[in-house]
Scaffold this active site. Structure first.
Site, short mmCIF file in Angstrom:
data_model
loop_
_atom_site.label_atom_id
_atom_site.label_comp_id
_atom_site.label_asym_id
_atom_site.label_seq_id
_atom_site.Cartn_x
_atom_site.Cartn_y
_atom_site.Cartn_z
N CYS A 41 0.84 -1.21 0.00
CA CYS A 41 0.00 0.00 0.00
C CYS A 41 0.87 1.26 0.00
CB CYS A 41 -0.99 -0.03 1.15
SG CYS A 41 -2.32 1.19 0.95
N HIS A 92 -3.68 -5.01 0.66
CA HIS A 92 -3.13 -5.40 1.96
C HIS A 92 -3.21 -6.91 2.18
CE1 HIS A 92 -2.38 -1.55 4.11
NE2 HIS A 92 -3.25 -1.08 3.23
N GLU A 137 -1.46 -8.72 4.16
CA GLU A 137 -1.29 -9.07 5.58
C GLU A 137 -2.63 -9.13 6.31
OE1 GLU A 137 -1.77 -4.70 5.87
OE2 GLU A 137 -0.88 -6.08 4.43
#
Length: 240
Positions: free
Chosen positions: A112, A214, A216
């Site tokens: 990001c 994202h 994660e």
């Protein structure tokens, strides 16, 4: 174990929990992504750009996380009113880390904001607001939809690292309003949303990679996104 440095975010505003005890921190999902890939995460506190080379000497790979927008002056522009919080001290330190890692031939993963920092560090530019400047039509900040839920599609370039590990077309989450405009030196686009916002990059030598979404946040619920961290840590074991 492969040592992965994760550049920290920087809390610069007082808040009820910490009052004026300003802190450097990193969201735990980045740490867990590296751990699940059998890497050893090290959180790098925000420091002086002149120390970047010493930090890079101590790690095998660099991870740049999400957070504030990148300061427009660093890519030669005045800020539009759509720009929210920026932190030039974090920007300058992370740009120095990128330059040191590239010089040392050590892999970098940007997520990001991280993909945006990579691009600026390598002399690229950003759209300060993808809606106003790039004509984006999709919802690129899915709040208040839950962070782990994929909400819009991206399409990858055949043969790219992202294509090889996740396929041609898939859903991702989205939390941004800035985006890549002119690509930095030796970078190429390898994924885009349906409204043509850049969603993935890689360098010519493959050592610099980044995504606008994202992984994660999604990796626990959707384990296929853990492959991004696995790929990065494997690259850090034996950079080319």
């Amino acid at each position: 174990m492969v040592k992965i440095g994760i550049a920290s975010n920087h809390l610069i505003h007082p808040n009820p929990r910490f009052d004026t005890n300003y802190i450097d921190y990193i969201q735990i999902d980045y740490v867990n992504g590296i751990k699940r890939a059998a890497g050893l995460p090290f959180v790098l506190p925000l420091g002086n750009p002149t120390d970047a080379g010493d930090y890079i000497d101590s790690i095998d790979g660099l991870l740049l996380s999400g957070g504030q927008g990148v300061t427009p002056a660093l890519y030669g522009e005045e800020p539009l009113r759509e720009v929210a919080e920026t932190d030039v001290y974090r920007d300058q330190f992370e740009i120095a880390l990128v330059k040191a890692a590239v010089a040392a031939g050590k892999p970098i993963l940007g997520i990001c904001r991280g993909i945006q920092v990579l691009n600026v560090a390598l002399d690229g530019t950003l759209y300060q607001d993808v809606y106003k400047q790039a004509g984006a039509s999709l919802k690129h900040n899915q709040y208040p939809t839950s962070w782990e839920i994929p909400t819009h599609h991206i399409t990858t370039t055949a043969g790219s690292w992202l294509n090889q590990i996740l396929g041609n077309r898939f859903l991702v989450n989205s939390f941004h309003h800035q985006g890549i405009h002119q690509l930095g030196d030796h970078l190429k686009q390898i994924a885009a949303s349906d409204d043509q916002v850049v969603e993935g990059i890689e360098s010519e030598d493959g050592n610099v990679i980044g995504v606008e979404f994202h992984p994660e946040m999604m990796a626990e619920k959707y384990p296929e996104f853990q492959r991004i961290f696995n790929y990065f840590v494997d690259r850090a074991k034996s950079p080319k």
